[in-house]
Scaffold this active site. Structure first.
Site, PDB file in Angstrom:
ATOM      1  N   LYS A  83      -5.216   2.324   8.793  1.00  0.00           N
ATOM      2  CA  LYS A  83      -4.154   3.130   7.731  1.00  0.00           C
ATOM      3  C   LYS A  83      -4.255   4.459   8.315  1.00  0.00           C
ATOM      4  O   LYS A  83      -5.260   5.068   8.391  1.00  0.00           O
ATOM      5  CB  LYS A  83      -4.910   3.024   6.272  1.00  0.00           C
ATOM      6  CG  LYS A  83      -3.826   3.166   5.196  1.00  0.00           C
ATOM      7  CD  LYS A  83      -4.511   2.852   3.943  1.00  0.00           C
ATOM      8  CE  LYS A  83      -3.685   3.082   2.633  1.00  0.00           C
ATOM      9  NZ  LYS A  83      -4.463   2.911   1.487  1.00  0.00           N
TER      10      LYS A  83
HETATM   11  O1  G3P Z   1      -3.914   2.894  -1.718  1.00  0.00           O
HETATM   12  C1  G3P Z   1      -3.279   4.170  -2.262  1.00  0.00           C
HETATM   13  C2  G3P Z   1      -2.922   3.931  -3.656  1.00  0.00           C
HETATM   14  O2  G3P Z   1      -2.558   2.855  -4.235  1.00  0.00           O
HETATM   15  C3  G3P Z   1      -3.145   5.385  -4.385  1.00  0.00           C
HETATM   16  O3  G3P Z   1      -2.885   4.978  -5.839  1.00  0.00           O
HETATM   17  O4  G3P Z   1      -3.471   5.703  -8.206  1.00  0.00           O
HETATM   18  O5  G3P Z   1      -4.423   6.861  -6.224  1.00  0.00           O
HETATM   19  O6  G3P Z   1      -2.120   7.210  -6.611  1.00  0.00           O
HETATM   20  P1  G3P Z   1      -3.338   6.251  -6.828  1.00  0.00           P
END
Ligand code: G3P
Length: 215
Positions: A83
């Protein structure tokens, strides 16, 4: 649409894997910080549980160091996907990984043009952050729809991995927008099963049938 679980919590991964509904796992540095373990240690454990793509994020910010870090992570297991952040340096590193046959996931994608650049450079996945766009008053799902159109226009094989999913509505909308994958937190995965009418129906069937068996 494939479903990945978005977590670094081994118990959540084990549980969702037992349910038989997950195709892969995504992690990020914030999720690693939550469990207080290193990326390599967590990824080594995840690959022994889930047989599918497992995204491991690099911490470096320069292409050369991203490549070094990503190479080491990719050696953990054939299912590891590197990633990388959607930056000039990240895309430089992406080119190297593409040429060397290592799978990638370009993260922190917030615009169709970023998705286009990543696809042109052979990204395996791109991760548009739906919830974070919604947080800022944009329609996160519109981004998924636009990227779908662009990828279909040019037959890009890069997969759209809808990320920053916050609710069951996001999952439904991602599926309707033909996202290839949605990566979903454990709680939202669990919520996907429930409907009050299902619970009420199960209760009614169970109590009705008891009347027959107790006659
Ligand atoms: O893996 C990245 C992601 O899904 C982040 O989610 O909730 O931190 O915006 P969030």
């Amino acid at each position: 649409m494939q479903l990945f679980i978005d977590t670094a919590d081994i118990e959540e991964i084990r549980c969702a894997n037992d349910w038989g509904i997950i195709d892969g796992v995504t992690t990020n540095p914030s999720l690693m910080a939550k469990v207080g373990r290193t990326t390599a240690a967590v990824i080594r454990e995840i690959v022994s549980i889930v047989d599918g793509p497992i995204s491991a994020e690099v911490l470096a910010t320069e292409a050369k160091s991203m490549i070094e870090e990503g190479r080491i992570l990719s050696q953990i297991h054939k299912n590891v996907v590197i990633k990388l952040p959607m930056t000039i340096e990240g895309v430089k590193a992406l080119n190297w990984f593409s040429k060397n046959g290592i799978k990638t996931n370009l993260t922190l994608v917030f615009s169709p043009n970023q998705a286009l650049l990543a696809a042109k450079c052979g990204a395996t996945y791109i991760s548009p952050f739906v919830g974070r766009l919604d947080d800022h008053g944009h329609d996160g799902m519109e981004l998924i729809r636009e990227i779908r159109t662009i990828f279909d226009n040019y037959a890009f094989t890069t997969k759209i991995l809808s990320a920053s999913i916050r609710s069951t509505l996001h999952v439904r909308e991602a599926a309707l927008a033909a996202s290839d994958v949605a990566t979903v937190p454990f709680k939202v995965l669990k919520d996907l099963y429930s409907h009050p009418l299902t619970d009420r129906g199960v209760e009614a069937f169970t109590s009705d049938y008891k009347k027959v068996t107790t006659k």
